[in-house]
Motif scaffolding. Structure first.
Motif, PDB file in Angstrom:
ATOM      1  N   PRO A 194       0.805  -1.220   0.000  1.00  0.00           N
ATOM      2  CA  PRO A 194       0.000   0.000   0.000  1.00  0.00           C
ATOM      3  C   PRO A 194       0.837   1.269   0.000  1.00  0.00           C
ATOM      4  N   ALA A 195       0.172   2.377  -0.258  1.00  0.00           N
ATOM      5  CA  ALA A 195       0.775   3.691  -0.050  1.00  0.00           C
ATOM      6  C   ALA A 195       1.040   3.872   1.435  1.00  0.00           C
ATOM      7  N   SER A 196       1.852   4.843   1.772  1.00  0.00           N
ATOM      8  CA  SER A 196       2.187   5.103   3.165  1.00  0.00           C
ATOM      9  C   SER A 196       0.928   5.333   4.000  1.00  0.00           C
ATOM     10  N   VAL A 197       0.868   4.693   5.164  1.00  0.00           N
ATOM     11  CA  VAL A 197      -0.281   4.896   6.052  1.00  0.00           C
ATOM     12  C   VAL A 197      -0.013   5.997   7.070  1.00  0.00           C
ATOM     13  N   THR A 198       1.241   6.487   7.128  1.00  0.00           N
ATOM     14  CA  THR A 198       1.583   7.523   8.108  1.00  0.00           C
ATOM     15  C   THR A 198       1.860   8.878   7.472  1.00  0.00           C
ATOM     16  N   SER A 201      -0.621  13.200  -1.809  1.00  0.00           N
ATOM     17  CA  SER A 201      -1.871  13.458  -2.528  1.00  0.00           C
ATOM     18  C   SER A 201      -1.928  12.674  -3.836  1.00  0.00           C
ATOM     19  N   ARG A 202      -0.753  12.386  -4.416  1.00  0.00           N
ATOM     20  CA  ARG A 202      -0.687  11.618  -5.659  1.00  0.00           C
ATOM     21  C   ARG A 202       0.206  10.406  -5.444  1.00  0.00           C
ATOM     22  N   LEU A 203      -0.255   9.232  -5.884  1.00  0.00           N
ATOM     23  CA  LEU A 203       0.475   7.992  -5.635  1.00  0.00           C
ATOM     24  C   LEU A 203       1.926   8.015  -6.117  1.00  0.00           C
ATOM     25  N   PRO A 204       2.223   8.548  -7.312  1.00  0.00           N
ATOM     26  CA  PRO A 204       3.626   8.536  -7.753  1.00  0.00           C
ATOM     27  C   PRO A 204       4.570   9.298  -6.827  1.00  0.00           C
ATOM     28  N   GLN A 205       4.031  10.205  -6.018  1.00  0.00           N
ATOM     29  CA  GLN A 205       4.865  10.985  -5.105  1.00  0.00           C
ATOM     30  C   GLN A 205       4.952  10.360  -3.721  1.00  0.00           C
ATOM     31  N   ASP A 206       4.246   9.265  -3.514  1.00  0.00           N
ATOM     32  CA  ASP A 206       4.223   8.623  -2.204  1.00  0.00           C
ATOM     33  C   ASP A 206       5.573   7.970  -1.903  1.00  0.00           C
ATOM     34  N   SER A 251       5.673   4.395  -2.805  1.00  0.00           N
ATOM     35  CA  SER A 251       5.730   4.217  -4.253  1.00  0.00           C
ATOM     36  C   SER A 251       7.178   4.224  -4.736  1.00  0.00           C
ATOM     37  N   ARG A 252       7.943   5.166  -4.219  1.00  0.00           N
ATOM     38  CA  ARG A 252       9.353   5.253  -4.622  1.00  0.00           C
ATOM     39  C   ARG A 252      10.145   4.046  -4.124  1.00  0.00           C
ATOM     40  N   GLY A 306      -8.564   0.611   5.060  1.00  0.00           N
ATOM     41  CA  GLY A 306      -7.778   1.835   5.124  1.00  0.00           C
ATOM     42  C   GLY A 306      -6.528   1.816   4.279  1.00  0.00           C
ATOM     43  N   LEU A 307      -6.347   0.791   3.450  1.00  0.00           N
ATOM     44  CA  LEU A 307      -5.135   0.657   2.643  1.00  0.00           C
ATOM     45  C   LEU A 307      -5.437   0.953   1.171  1.00  0.00           C
ATOM     46  N   ARG A 308      -4.574   1.757   0.566  1.00  0.00           N
ATOM     47  CA  ARG A 308      -4.677   2.074  -0.855  1.00  0.00           C
ATOM     48  C   ARG A 308      -3.449   1.508  -1.548  1.00  0.00           C
ATOM     49  N   PHE A 309      -3.658   0.545  -2.437  1.00  0.00           N
ATOM     50  CA  PHE A 309      -2.552  -0.185  -3.031  1.00  0.00           C
ATOM     51  C   PHE A 309      -1.992   0.528  -4.267  1.00  0.00           C
ATOM     52  N   LEU A 310      -0.703   0.324  -4.498  1.00  0.00           N
ATOM     53  CA  LEU A 310       0.048   1.119  -5.467  1.00  0.00           C
ATOM     54  C   LEU A 310      -0.040   0.642  -6.905  1.00  0.00           C
ATOM     55  N   GLY A 311      -0.300  -0.641  -7.139  1.00  0.00           N
ATOM     56  CA  GLY A 311      -0.149  -1.140  -8.505  1.00  0.00           C
ATOM     57  C   GLY A 311       1.334  -1.228  -8.848  1.00  0.00           C
TER      58      GLY A 311
END
Length: 284
Positions: A176-180, A184-189, A192-193, A221-226
């Protein structure tokens, strides 16, 4: 050899997941794919909260010999297919029910290899037991190893598989994207990096072909990155998806590419194990 990695959302409804898998397998077969890698938790979905998993909303657990796993074996046919699920391993020596975050590699002939996730983030240990081994296995597409998401954070995981002869490593994720510190945009998470960094680093440092799959969408509460991808032995991304569901397909002559990458510098042969710290200083 044609290699494909899946970015897609798989939730609690196993029947729906099997239908989705069948469609993806059909698309991959039409594209002449030899090895297809689904994400972690393909059958039954992943946890909805990493810090405080809800005991009443956990993924359904399946035995390796279950009807549902048999369905995947049947649809695989002559294709090599890797997928993740929650494994029901029966009752442990402590009298408790044992579940693993696990992956299977199959063809129509049956199970070729299996992996139980070793490294556990945050609250995952409240739900799953940890695996304790990294082992490669032989398949119709060559010697293969599997990891499950957080395993790839630790270089020793992929290195163990490479030393065991794996020329291809499939890393199945529900990352997932960071939970802490969510961007705002997944590529900047931040996650993701890190996800992309680990994929290229593990391929390059072991000079292997790396196939990285991942869940997409939202679970609790989790948003996955692909960001599924196929990475060459030099760390170069040969095919990838972004945050939405898609299939990353690359045609790779695995043996030729690995031989070429190791012709001058052979990282596995040039290690200096006697110089590495085996235990923390001060430990007996």
């Amino acid at each position: 050899m044609r290699l494909a990695s899946v970015a897609a959302h798989f939730g609690r409804d196993i029947d729906r997941s099997l239908q989705k898998m069948a469609g993806i397998v059909a698309d991959a077969r039409a594209a002449a794919v030899d090895l297809l890698v689904f994400p972690d938790a393909t059958l039954g979905g992943y946890l909805s909260d990493l810090r405080h998993p809800d005991a009443h909303a956990l993924p359904p657990a399946l035995r390796e010999d279950s009807f549902e796993v048999g369905r995947v074996i049947a649809m695989a046919g002559d294709m090599v297919v890797c997928f993740g699920y929650t494994e029901d391993a029966g009752i442990g020596l402590d009298g408790e029910q044992v579940h693993y975050n696990a992956a299977l590699c199959v063809t129509g002939d049956g199970v070729l290899g299996r992996h139980r996730k070793v490294h556990q983030p945050a609250g995952e240990a409240l739900v799953y037991r940890a695996g304790d081994v990294f082992a490669a296995f032989d398949t119709p597409v060559g010697r293969l190893g599997m990891l499950i998401d957080y395993d790839k954070t630790f270089p020793e995981s992929a290195r163990s598989l490479a030393l065991d002869g794996a020329h291809v490593v499939a890393c199945l994720s529900a990352w997932p994207a960071s939970v802490t510190d969510r961007a705002s945009r997944l590529p900047q998470d931040r996650q993701s990096r890190l996800f992309d960094l680990y994929d290229s680093a593990r391929a390059a440092e072991n000079q292997i072909v790396w196939i990285s799959s991942n869940q997409t969408g939202v679970m609790g509460g989790l948003r996955f990155l692909g960001q599924a991808k196929v990475v060459g032995p030099g760390g170069d991304v040969l095919a990838r998806t972004w945050s939405k569901g898609a299939l990353a397909v690359a045609e790779v002559d695995v043996e030729a590419e690995i031989t070429r990458s190791r012709r001058l510098l052979h990282h596995l042969d040039e290690r200096a194990p006697a110089s590495y710290v085996v235990a923390m200083r001060g430990e007996s």
